[in-house]
Design a protein around this motif. Sequence first.
Motif, mmCIF file in Angstrom:
data_model
loop_
_atom_site.group_PDB
_atom_site.id
_atom_site.type_symbol
_atom_site.label_atom_id
_atom_site.label_comp_id
_atom_site.label_asym_id
_atom_site.label_seq_id
_atom_site.Cartn_x
_atom_site.Cartn_y
_atom_site.Cartn_z
ATOM 1 N N UNK A 40 0.790 -1.207 0.000
ATOM 2 C CA UNK A 40 0.000 0.000 0.000
ATOM 3 C C UNK A 40 0.831 1.269 0.000
ATOM 4 N N UNK A 41 0.156 2.372 0.286
ATOM 5 C CA UNK A 41 0.832 3.675 0.335
ATOM 6 C C UNK A 41 0.435 4.412 1.596
ATOM 7 N N UNK A 42 1.399 5.096 2.173
ATOM 8 C CA UNK A 42 1.123 6.104 3.190
ATOM 9 C C UNK A 42 2.212 7.157 3.064
ATOM 10 N N UNK A 43 1.940 8.330 3.565
ATOM 11 C CA UNK A 43 2.894 9.429 3.464
ATOM 12 C C UNK A 43 4.042 9.194 4.442
ATOM 13 N N UNK A 44 5.173 8.788 3.916
ATOM 14 C CA UNK A 44 6.319 8.487 4.771
ATOM 15 C C UNK A 44 6.892 9.722 5.442
ATOM 16 N N UNK A 45 6.589 10.894 4.906
ATOM 17 C CA UNK A 45 7.183 12.109 5.454
ATOM 18 C C UNK A 45 6.410 12.642 6.662
ATOM 19 N N UNK A 46 5.236 12.087 6.953
ATOM 20 C CA UNK A 46 4.457 12.580 8.091
ATOM 21 C C UNK A 46 5.132 12.142 9.389
ATOM 22 N N UNK A 47 5.172 13.002 10.391
ATOM 23 C CA UNK A 47 5.860 12.655 11.636
ATOM 24 C C UNK A 47 5.299 11.422 12.337
ATOM 25 N N UNK A 48 4.005 11.166 12.137
ATOM 26 C CA UNK A 48 3.367 10.030 12.806
ATOM 27 C C UNK A 48 3.200 8.835 11.871
ATOM 28 N N UNK A 49 4.148 8.639 10.953
ATOM 29 C CA UNK A 49 4.051 7.531 9.992
ATOM 30 C C UNK A 49 3.922 6.189 10.697
ATOM 31 N N UNK A 50 4.635 6.018 11.803
ATOM 32 C CA UNK A 50 4.559 4.744 12.526
ATOM 33 C C UNK A 50 3.155 4.504 13.058
#
Length: 284
Positions: free
Chosen positions: A79-89
């Motif tokens: 899938x995809x998620x925004x890796x640059x967001x501080x709360x990616x984990x």
Amino acid sequence: MNVDAHHHVWDLSVRDQDWITGPELQPLRRNFTLAELEPQARAAGFDRTVLVQTITVAEETPEFLALAEESELVAGVVGWTDLTRPDAADELARLREMAGGRYLKGIRHQVQGEPDPQWLLRPDVRRGLAAVAGAGLVYDLVVLPHQLPACVKAAEALPELTFVLDHLGKPPIASGEREPWASDVRALAALPNTVCKLSGMVTEANWRSWPEGTYPPAELRPYADTVLDAFGPNRLMYGSDWPVCTLAATYSGVGDIAAGLIVELSDGERAEIFGGTATRVYAI
């Protein structure tokens, strides 16, 4: 178990696929569903598949997880998620807790569309990649050849994360050029936390000029041989790249081409490429 480790689906009534532009891609401007794929996959001998993201829209990944939950064919989702967001984990944890979350096996971003060739090395991206590793997922690399050096550095910096190179790193098959792509691919393969997909080759080639019934096309062999030599069968996996592959060949035709490119390997080695590697890497 035979695994098609790379395919897509989309429904244009849900959202546009804005990358489908120009007359050459017009055959892709329609809906492609699991219902259409499944009989073709079964007929070609594939037991399970890996469904891979198409666009950078957060809603797509939950939709794909729901499809996997209902499907007997899809065994994993990249899938995809925004890796640059501080709360990616935290976001990755949320995805894994939702319906079908157990099918989330990896994350991908269209790095090929990033103007910065060093995008993977940005501190915020590296933090996101570390979150992917921490979640027990793998990271699929969809990149262009000039971005391969950054892939090498990223894989060196994050030995705990498995990087899966999609489509051989999109070598310039149509032009026949091999360098510096081949050297950069070998540098990536020298790292133990890297894997490569034998996928996406047909649409990078001069497929319009192939003599009818010529399988596998000779222009593909040097590129297939390069990744086979660099990664070995136990770090190489087959992917159809359906439905993008249909621009150049049928679903079964792409599988036949791949089989022809590895016909000289042993039964066990071919089994690795057509299932064993994907089963291990994506924990199927």
